[in-house]
Design a protein around this motif. Structure first.
Motif, PDB file in Angstrom:
ATOM      1  N   ILE A 100       0.854  -1.180   0.000  1.00 40.60           N
ATOM      2  CA  ILE A 100       0.000   0.000   0.000  1.00 40.60           C
ATOM      3  C   ILE A 100       0.896   1.238   0.000  1.00 40.60           C
ATOM      4  O   ILE A 100       1.880   1.284   0.731  1.00 40.60           O
ATOM      5  CB  ILE A 100      -0.984   0.008   1.206  1.00 40.60           C
ATOM      6  CG1 ILE A 100      -1.976   1.162   1.131  1.00 40.60           C
ATOM      7  CG2 ILE A 100      -0.247   0.031   2.523  1.00 40.60           C
ATOM      8  CD1 ILE A 100      -3.057   1.000   0.125  1.00 40.60           C
ATOM      9  N   SER A 101       0.574   2.177  -0.861  1.00 39.02           N
ATOM     10  CA  SER A 101       1.318   3.446  -0.929  1.00 39.02           C
ATOM     11  C   SER A 101       2.824   3.236  -1.011  1.00 39.02           C
ATOM     12  O   SER A 101       3.590   3.847  -0.273  1.00 39.02           O
ATOM     13  CB  SER A 101       0.976   4.329   0.273  1.00 39.02           C
ATOM     14  OG  SER A 101      -0.388   4.617   0.304  1.00 39.02           O
ATOM     15  N   ASN A 102       3.251   2.357  -1.881  1.00 34.76           N
ATOM     16  CA  ASN A 102       4.676   2.068  -2.103  1.00 34.76           C
ATOM     17  C   ASN A 102       5.385   1.465  -0.894  1.00 34.76           C
ATOM     18  O   ASN A 102       6.603   1.454  -0.839  1.00 34.76           O
ATOM     19  CB  ASN A 102       5.426   3.317  -2.578  1.00 34.76           C
ATOM     20  CG  ASN A 102       4.898   3.812  -3.899  1.00 34.76           C
ATOM     21  OD1 ASN A 102       4.609   3.014  -4.788  1.00 34.76           O
ATOM     22  ND2 ASN A 102       4.751   5.119  -4.036  1.00 34.76           N
ATOM     23  N   ARG A 103       4.625   0.976   0.083  1.00 38.00           N
ATOM     24  CA  ARG A 103       5.212   0.253   1.216  1.00 38.00           C
ATOM     25  C   ARG A 103       4.785  -1.194   1.097  1.00 38.00           C
ATOM     26  O   ARG A 103       3.589  -1.493   1.008  1.00 38.00           O
ATOM     27  CB  ARG A 103       4.748   0.847   2.545  1.00 38.00           C
ATOM     28  CG  ARG A 103       5.387   2.200   2.850  1.00 38.00           C
ATOM     29  CD  ARG A 103       4.991   2.735   4.201  1.00 38.00           C
ATOM     30  NE  ARG A 103       3.547   2.919   4.383  1.00 38.00           N
ATOM     31  CZ  ARG A 103       2.846   3.950   3.910  1.00 38.00           C
ATOM     32  NH1 ARG A 103       3.438   4.885   3.202  1.00 38.00           N
ATOM     33  NH2 ARG A 103       1.545   4.037   4.150  1.00 38.00           N
ATOM     34  N   SER A 104       5.753  -2.092   1.115  1.00 42.45           N
ATOM     35  CA  SER A 104       5.465  -3.524   0.999  1.00 42.45           C
ATOM     36  C   SER A 104       5.731  -4.212   2.326  1.00 42.45           C
ATOM     37  O   SER A 104       6.720  -3.925   3.002  1.00 42.45           O
ATOM     38  CB  SER A 104       6.332  -4.153  -0.094  1.00 42.45           C
ATOM     39  OG  SER A 104       5.952  -3.656  -1.348  1.00 42.45           O
ATOM     40  N   TYR A 105       4.839  -5.108   2.658  1.00 46.30           N
ATOM     41  CA  TYR A 105       4.963  -5.906   3.870  1.00 46.30           C
ATOM     42  C   TYR A 105       5.054  -7.368   3.475  1.00 46.30           C
ATOM     43  O   TYR A 105       4.246  -7.851   2.685  1.00 46.30           O
ATOM     44  CB  TYR A 105       3.747  -5.693   4.783  1.00 46.30           C
ATOM     45  CG  TYR A 105       3.685  -4.287   5.350  1.00 46.30           C
ATOM     46  CD1 TYR A 105       4.273  -3.990   6.567  1.00 46.30           C
ATOM     47  CD2 TYR A 105       3.074  -3.265   4.642  1.00 46.30           C
ATOM     48  CE1 TYR A 105       4.237  -2.709   7.081  1.00 46.30           C
ATOM     49  CE2 TYR A 105       3.036  -1.970   5.147  1.00 46.30           C
ATOM     50  CZ  TYR A 105       3.617  -1.703   6.369  1.00 46.30           C
ATOM     51  OH  TYR A 105       3.588  -0.432   6.872  1.00 46.30           O
ATOM     52  N   PRO A 106       6.021  -8.092   4.029  1.00 42.15           N
ATOM     53  CA  PRO A 106       6.159  -9.510   3.697  1.00 42.15           C
ATOM     54  C   PRO A 106       5.137 -10.346   4.464  1.00 42.15           C
ATOM     55  O   PRO A 106       4.553  -9.893   5.458  1.00 42.15           O
ATOM     56  CB  PRO A 106       7.577  -9.840   4.181  1.00 42.15           C
ATOM     57  CG  PRO A 106       7.770  -8.931   5.362  1.00 42.15           C
ATOM     58  CD  PRO A 106       7.048  -7.651   4.983  1.00 42.15           C
ATOM     59  N   SER A 107       4.923 -11.568   3.992  1.00 40.34           N
ATOM     60  CA  SER A 107       4.092 -12.481   4.772  1.00 40.34           C
ATOM     61  C   SER A 107       4.861 -12.832   6.045  1.00 40.34           C
ATOM     62  O   SER A 107       6.089 -12.790   6.079  1.00 40.34           O
ATOM     63  CB  SER A 107       3.750 -13.733   3.969  1.00 40.34           C
ATOM     64  OG  SER A 107       4.915 -14.424   3.625  1.00 40.34           O
ATOM     65  N   LEU A 108       4.126 -13.132   7.090  1.00 35.71           N
ATOM     66  CA  LEU A 108       4.731 -13.439   8.381  1.00 35.71           C
ATOM     67  C   LEU A 108       4.276 -14.806   8.869  1.00 35.71           C
ATOM     68  O   LEU A 108       3.132 -15.205   8.643  1.00 35.71           O
ATOM     69  CB  LEU A 108       4.305 -12.404   9.439  1.00 35.71           C
ATOM     70  CG  LEU A 108       4.678 -10.952   9.202  1.00 35.71           C
ATOM     71  CD1 LEU A 108       4.019 -10.064  10.260  1.00 35.71           C
ATOM     72  CD2 LEU A 108       6.180 -10.776   9.223  1.00 35.71           C
ATOM     73  N   THR A 109       5.163 -15.494   9.550  1.00 34.30           N
ATOM     74  CA  THR A 109       4.775 -16.710  10.256  1.00 34.30           C
ATOM     75  C   THR A 109       4.082 -16.274  11.548  1.00 34.30           C
ATOM     76  O   THR A 109       4.183 -15.102  11.958  1.00 34.30           O
ATOM     77  CB  THR A 109       5.997 -17.565  10.607  1.00 34.30           C
ATOM     78  OG1 THR A 109       6.823 -16.818  11.529  1.00 34.30           O
ATOM     79  CG2 THR A 109       6.809 -17.938   9.366  1.00 34.30           C
ATOM     80  N   MET A 110       3.390 -17.176  12.192  1.00 35.92           N
ATOM     81  CA  MET A 110       2.730 -16.824  13.452  1.00 35.92           C
ATOM     82  C   MET A 110       3.742 -16.333  14.499  1.00 35.92           C
ATOM     83  O   MET A 110       3.501 -15.308  15.130  1.00 35.92           O
ATOM     84  CB  MET A 110       1.929 -18.001  14.009  1.00 35.92           C
ATOM     85  CG  MET A 110       0.518 -18.076  13.501  1.00 35.92           C
ATOM     86  SD  MET A 110      -0.389 -16.538  13.693  1.00 35.92           S
ATOM     87  CE  MET A 110      -0.497 -16.059  11.987  1.00 35.92           C
ATOM     88  N   PRO A 111       4.890 -17.018  14.679  1.00 32.59           N
ATOM     89  CA  PRO A 111       5.853 -16.490  15.651  1.00 32.59           C
ATOM     90  C   PRO A 111       6.342 -15.079  15.285  1.00 32.59           C
ATOM     91  O   PRO A 111       6.494 -14.233  16.166  1.00 32.59           O
ATOM     92  CB  PRO A 111       7.006 -17.500  15.620  1.00 32.59           C
ATOM     93  CG  PRO A 111       6.358 -18.779  15.185  1.00 32.59           C
ATOM     94  CD  PRO A 111       5.296 -18.353  14.201  1.00 32.59           C
ATOM     95  N   GLU A 112       6.550 -14.817  14.009  1.00 39.47           N
ATOM     96  CA  GLU A 112       6.986 -13.476  13.594  1.00 39.47           C
ATOM     97  C   GLU A 112       5.906 -12.438  13.900  1.00 39.47           C
ATOM     98  O   GLU A 112       6.198 -11.342  14.388  1.00 39.47           O
ATOM     99  CB  GLU A 112       7.320 -13.453  12.100  1.00 39.47           C
ATOM    100  CG  GLU A 112       8.579 -14.202  11.748  1.00 39.47           C
ATOM    101  CD  GLU A 112       8.782 -14.385  10.253  1.00 39.47           C
ATOM    102  OE1 GLU A 112       9.955 -14.513   9.841  1.00 39.47           O
ATOM    103  OE2 GLU A 112       7.787 -14.401   9.490  1.00 39.47           O
TER     104      GLU A 112
END
Length: 104
Positions: free
Chosen positions: A41-53
């Motif tokens: 969103i708005s040129n910010r990318s978020y990676p997928s996360l594991t539950m612990p992360e």
């Protein structure tokens, strides 16, 4: 090594959107969005996360991700304002010392 400590608050992971006409779900709904999935969103990318992360995100990192996740969902669901339709019992961050006993 990061050690998670329960604070008595839980974090929601999934948002379910259901659009209905005359009490019947519109084609393609309900849809589920997950804050642990990758999104941009708005040129910010978020990676997928594991539950612990996800569980180990700092409060600041979680708050930033949550704010951008809400903007991402609102952009995908034209006209939706999440804060206007979220019931107090379904907040994304809420006290629950049963599921998240303090200090455990």
């Amino acid at each position: 090594m990061i050690v998670a400590v329960n604070t008595g608050y839980e974090r929601a992971q999934t948002l379910n959107i259901d659009k209905k006409v005359g009490g019947v779900s519109v084609i393609g709904y309900p849809k589920n969005y997950s804050i642990v999935s990758a999104f941009t969103i708005s040129n910010r990318s978020y990676p997928s996360l594991t539950m612990p992360e996800f569980q180990q995100l700092t409060g600041i990192d979680y708050s930033t991700r949550l704010t951008d996740f809400k903007a991402y969902v609102e952009a995908a669901e034209f006209g939706l304002v999440l804060d206007a339709v979220t019931s107090p019992s379904a907040l994304p961050y809420r006290e629950n010392t049963t599921s998240c006993p303090i200090g455990a």
